[in-house]
Design a protein around this motif. Structure first.
Motif, PDB file in Angstrom:
ATOM      1  N   TYR A  80       1.078 104.308  30.267  1.00  0.00           N
ATOM      2  CA  TYR A  80       1.990 103.565  29.407  1.00  0.00           C
ATOM      3  C   TYR A  80       1.254 103.148  28.137  1.00  0.00           C
ATOM      4  CZ  TYR A  80       4.839 103.104  33.625  1.00  0.00           C
ATOM      5  OH  TYR A  80       5.580 103.365  34.747  1.00  0.00           O
ATOM      6  N   GLU A  81       2.011 102.983  27.095  1.00  0.00           N
ATOM      7  CA  GLU A  81       1.475 102.477  25.834  1.00  0.00           C
ATOM      8  C   GLU A  81       2.540 101.622  25.183  1.00  0.00           C
ATOM      9  OE1 GLU A  81       1.832 102.590  21.636  1.00  0.00           O
ATOM     10  OE2 GLU A  81       1.984 104.674  22.338  1.00  0.00           O
ATOM     11  N   ARG A  82       2.190 100.409  24.838  1.00  0.00           N
ATOM     12  CA  ARG A  82       3.149  99.513  24.195  1.00  0.00           C
ATOM     13  C   ARG A  82       2.540  98.998  22.892  1.00  0.00           C
ATOM     14  NH1 ARG A  82       7.687  96.285  25.842  1.00  0.00           N
ATOM     15  NH2 ARG A  82       7.929  94.457  24.501  1.00  0.00           N
ATOM     16  N   CYS A  83       3.047  99.496  21.787  1.00  0.00           N
ATOM     17  CA  CYS A  83       2.664  99.034  20.452  1.00  0.00           C
ATOM     18  C   CYS A  83       1.188  99.272  20.150  1.00  0.00           C
ATOM     19  CB  CYS A  83       2.993  97.555  20.268  1.00  0.00           C
ATOM     20  SG  CYS A  83       4.716  97.138  20.552  1.00  0.00           S
ATOM     21  N   GLU A  84       0.576 100.275  20.769  1.00  0.00           N
ATOM     22  CA  GLU A  84      -0.844 100.553  20.537  1.00  0.00           C
ATOM     23  C   GLU A  84      -1.085 101.558  19.415  1.00  0.00           C
ATOM     24  OE1 GLU A  84      -3.044 101.167  24.275  1.00  0.00           O
ATOM     25  OE2 GLU A  84      -1.291 100.298  25.264  1.00  0.00           O
ATOM     26  N   LEU A  93      -3.390 109.417  29.385  1.00  0.00           N
ATOM     27  CA  LEU A  93      -3.173 110.226  30.584  1.00  0.00           C
ATOM     28  C   LEU A  93      -4.181 111.372  30.642  1.00  0.00           C
ATOM     29  CD1 LEU A  93      -1.757 112.772  32.096  1.00  0.00           C
ATOM     30  CD2 LEU A  93      -1.251 110.529  33.016  1.00  0.00           C
ATOM     31  N   LEU A  94      -4.350 112.060  29.518  1.00  0.00           N
ATOM     32  CA  LEU A  94      -5.262 113.203  29.479  1.00  0.00           C
ATOM     33  C   LEU A  94      -6.721 112.771  29.612  1.00  0.00           C
ATOM     34  CD1 LEU A  94      -3.435 115.202  26.684  1.00  0.00           C
ATOM     35  CD2 LEU A  94      -3.603 115.841  29.092  1.00  0.00           C
ATOM     36  N   LEU A  95      -7.087 111.662  28.991  1.00  0.00           N
ATOM     37  CA  LEU A  95      -8.463 111.157  29.129  1.00  0.00           C
ATOM     38  C   LEU A  95      -8.755 110.754  30.568  1.00  0.00           C
ATOM     39  CD1 LEU A  95      -8.788 108.930  25.922  1.00  0.00           C
ATOM     40  CD2 LEU A  95      -9.869 111.158  26.330  1.00  0.00           C
ATOM     41  N   ALA A  96      -7.765 110.196  31.235  1.00  0.00           N
ATOM     42  CA  ALA A  96      -7.961 109.755  32.615  1.00  0.00           C
ATOM     43  C   ALA A  96      -8.257 110.919  33.549  1.00  0.00           C
ATOM     44  CB  ALA A  96      -6.731 108.993  33.103  1.00  0.00           C
ATOM     45  N   MET A  97      -7.807 112.109  33.195  1.00  0.00           N
ATOM     46  CA  MET A  97      -7.988 113.270  34.051  1.00  0.00           C
ATOM     47  C   MET A  97      -9.280 114.028  33.759  1.00  0.00           C
ATOM     48  SD  MET A  97      -5.480 112.993  35.985  1.00  0.00           S
ATOM     49  CE  MET A  97      -3.959 112.039  36.049  1.00  0.00           C
ATOM     50  N   ALA A 145       7.046 101.961  22.226  1.00  0.00           N
ATOM     51  CA  ALA A 145       6.435 102.014  23.547  1.00  0.00           C
ATOM     52  C   ALA A 145       6.624 103.415  24.119  1.00  0.00           C
ATOM     53  CB  ALA A 145       7.065 100.982  24.473  1.00  0.00           C
ATOM     54  N   CYS A 146       5.689 103.841  24.977  1.00  0.00           N
ATOM     55  CA  CYS A 146       5.741 105.203  25.525  1.00  0.00           C
ATOM     56  C   CYS A 146       5.330 105.214  26.990  1.00  0.00           C
ATOM     57  CB  CYS A 146       4.788 106.130  24.766  1.00  0.00           C
ATOM     58  SG  CYS A 146       5.074 106.285  23.007  1.00  0.00           S
ATOM     59  N   VAL A 147       5.801 106.240  27.685  1.00  0.00           N
ATOM     60  CA  VAL A 147       5.344 106.525  29.040  1.00  0.00           C
ATOM     61  C   VAL A 147       5.054 108.014  29.118  1.00  0.00           C
ATOM     62  CG1 VAL A 147       7.742 106.767  29.850  1.00  0.00           C
ATOM     63  CG2 VAL A 147       5.892 106.410  31.504  1.00  0.00           C
ATOM     64  N   ALA A 148       3.961 108.396  29.786  1.00  0.00           N
ATOM     65  CA  ALA A 148       3.543 109.798  29.832  1.00  0.00           C
ATOM     66  C   ALA A 148       3.173 110.216  31.244  1.00  0.00           C
ATOM     67  CB  ALA A 148       2.350 110.026  28.903  1.00  0.00           C
ATOM     68  N   ALA A 149       3.395 111.509  31.530  1.00  0.00           N
ATOM     69  CA  ALA A 149       3.076 112.098  32.830  1.00  0.00           C
ATOM     70  C   ALA A 149       2.320 113.400  32.623  1.00  0.00           C
ATOM     71  CB  ALA A 149       4.358 112.341  33.629  1.00  0.00           C
ATOM     72  N   PRO A 150       1.548 113.846  33.623  1.00  0.00           N
ATOM     73  CA  PRO A 150       0.710 115.041  33.463  1.00  0.00           C
ATOM     74  C   PRO A 150       1.477 116.348  33.615  1.00  0.00           C
ATOM     75  CG  PRO A 150       0.410 114.118  35.647  1.00  0.00           C
ATOM     76  CD  PRO A 150       1.319 113.168  34.916  1.00  0.00           C
ATOM     77  N   GLY A 207     -12.286 102.487  29.666  1.00  0.00           N
ATOM     78  CA  GLY A 207     -12.631 102.991  30.987  1.00  0.00           C
ATOM     79  C   GLY A 207     -11.887 102.259  32.088  1.00  0.00           C
ATOM     80  N   ARG A 208     -11.792 100.935  31.979  1.00  0.00           N
ATOM     81  CA  ARG A 208     -11.063 100.154  32.992  1.00  0.00           C
ATOM     82  C   ARG A 208      -9.585 100.519  33.006  1.00  0.00           C
ATOM     83  NH1 ARG A 208     -14.568  96.135  30.872  1.00  0.00           N
ATOM     84  NH2 ARG A 208     -12.907  95.318  29.531  1.00  0.00           N
ATOM     85  N   HIS A 209      -9.030 100.693  31.809  1.00  0.00           N
ATOM     86  CA  HIS A 209      -7.612 101.044  31.713  1.00  0.00           C
ATOM     87  C   HIS A 209      -7.357 102.427  32.318  1.00  0.00           C
ATOM     88  CE1 HIS A 209      -3.591 100.794  29.858  1.00  0.00           C
ATOM     89  NE2 HIS A 209      -3.725 102.108  29.698  1.00  0.00           N
ATOM     90  N   LEU A 210      -8.248 103.366  32.046  1.00  0.00           N
ATOM     91  CA  LEU A 210      -8.049 104.730  32.539  1.00  0.00           C
ATOM     92  C   LEU A 210      -8.152 104.809  34.056  1.00  0.00           C
ATOM     93  CD1 LEU A 210      -9.967 106.861  29.883  1.00  0.00           C
ATOM     94  CD2 LEU A 210      -7.525 106.319  29.984  1.00  0.00           C
ATOM     95  N   ALA A 211      -8.896 103.908  34.669  1.00  0.00           N
ATOM     96  CA  ALA A 211      -8.972 103.893  36.129  1.00  0.00           C
ATOM     97  C   ALA A 211      -7.595 103.622  36.724  1.00  0.00           C
ATOM     98  CB  ALA A 211      -9.972 102.834  36.588  1.00  0.00           C
ATOM     99  N   THR A 212      -6.844 102.730  36.083  1.00  0.00           N
ATOM    100  CA  THR A 212      -5.481 102.440  36.540  1.00  0.00           C
ATOM    101  C   THR A 212      -4.570 103.630  36.314  1.00  0.00           C
ATOM    102  OG1 THR A 212      -5.783 100.087  36.070  1.00  0.00           O
ATOM    103  CG2 THR A 212      -3.516 100.885  36.261  1.00  0.00           C
ATOM    104  N   VAL A 213      -4.701 104.259  35.139  1.00  0.00           N
ATOM    105  CA  VAL A 213      -3.894 105.440  34.833  1.00  0.00           C
ATOM    106  C   VAL A 213      -4.166 106.534  35.859  1.00  0.00           C
ATOM    107  CG1 VAL A 213      -3.498 107.285  33.149  1.00  0.00           C
ATOM    108  CG2 VAL A 213      -3.790 104.915  32.368  1.00  0.00           C
ATOM    109  N   ARG A 214      -5.426 106.736  36.164  1.00  0.00           N
ATOM    110  CA  ARG A 214      -5.812 107.788  37.111  1.00  0.00           C
ATOM    111  C   ARG A 214      -5.228 107.505  38.495  1.00  0.00           C
ATOM    112  NH1 ARG A 214     -10.888 106.989  36.662  1.00  0.00           N
ATOM    113  NH2 ARG A 214     -10.962 108.077  34.676  1.00  0.00           N
TER     114      ARG A 214
END
Length: 262
Positions: A191-195, A143-147, A201-206, A178-185
């Motif tokens: 979201y993160e599942r087993c990474e 989430l933070l990298l996407a911003m 698994a996790c979900v995060a908001a800004p 980079g592709r993943h962060l475009a979706t997050v942005r």
């Protein structure tokens, strides 16, 4: 810039060995840092004399962090509204969902957890305030990298940089990240599942400050055995509400114009 002082660097290197909470002997410190034995003994004696280190009463020859470090940390925490307000907001979210809640900030290519409230359930995530993890392996980190502005992201992640893999599910390349962060942005949620942990698994908001800048992220972490499409949808709403509440605590006014995404 002034010249770095080698003796101070070595003393700080010694203190940072204790960040994981373990106790160490002078020979162990010598072995880990590759410093001369005499230098280590002198620095350890000085740090102990100034109460940055202390001896362990029931373990002769072992040292741990001393009271002065605790006092400095207390002053720092008192000045950092995010840590104090984050803990309060995380407590409210944890009471609502009974899952582990974190607040984290970005430091380089890592996230640092500044607040945490545990779930009361018997199966739960184990973590700690102050812990660091590779940002690309976590929901808060993504989430933070996407911003980040594009140039700030590129400075952290050169195109051919190697990415640390914490599990087989971790993102393995800068291009994929980079592709993943475009979706997050685009979604404003991560979201993160087993990474970062095979079982979580996790979900995060800004989290935004009074100027509307993203300064942190809040996440809810759940054992994968409790992670379903239905629970993910509910927890997404809960973490959005919690992050918005923390943003309000930091002076952000909902509805005001926000800086454009990076």
């Amino acid at each position: 810039m002034g010249r770095a002082v080698p003796a101070v660097i070595r003393a700080l290197d010694i203190l940072e060995l204790f960040l994981d909470g373990e106790t160490l002997t002078a020979p162990e410190i010598t072995a880990r840092l590759g410093l001369p034995r005499t230098t280590v003994h002198e620095l350890v004696h000085t740090l102990t004399d100034r109460h940055y280190l202390s001896t362990v009463p029931d373990r002769p020859g072992h040292f741990r962090l001393g009271m002065r470090v605790f006092q400095l940390g207390g002053v720092f925490a008192g000045q950092l509204d995010l840590a104090r307000e984050g803990q309060a907001a995380a407590s409210e979210v944890a009471a609502r969902c009974d899952e582990t809640v974190h607040v984290a900030v970005l430091e380089g290519t890592e996230v640092v957890y500044v607040a945490k409230v545990d779930s009361t359930q018997p199966v739960r995530m184990v973590s700690a305030v102050g812990r660091r993890l590779p940002a690309h392996c976590t929901a808060v980190g993504k989430l933070l990298l996407a911003m980040l502005p594009a140039d700030a992201f590129a400075a952290r992640y050169p195109r051919r940089a190697a990415l640390t893999s914490m599990t087989p599910h971790s993102i393995a390349s800068v291009a994929a990240l980079g592709r993943h962060l475009a979706t997050v942005r685009a979604n404003g949620i991560a979201y993160e599942r087993c990474e970062s942990n095979d079982a979580v698994a996790c979900v995060a908001a800004p989290v935004r400050d009074h100027e509307g800048e993203v300064v942190a992220a809040m996440s809810i972490s759940v054992p994968v055995l409790r992670w379903t499409d239905e629970s993910a949808a509910k927890l997404t709403d809960v973490v959005r509400d919690g992050a918005d509440a923390l943003s309000a605590r930091l002076g952000h006014r909902a509805g005001r114009p926000l800086p454009p995404p990076a």
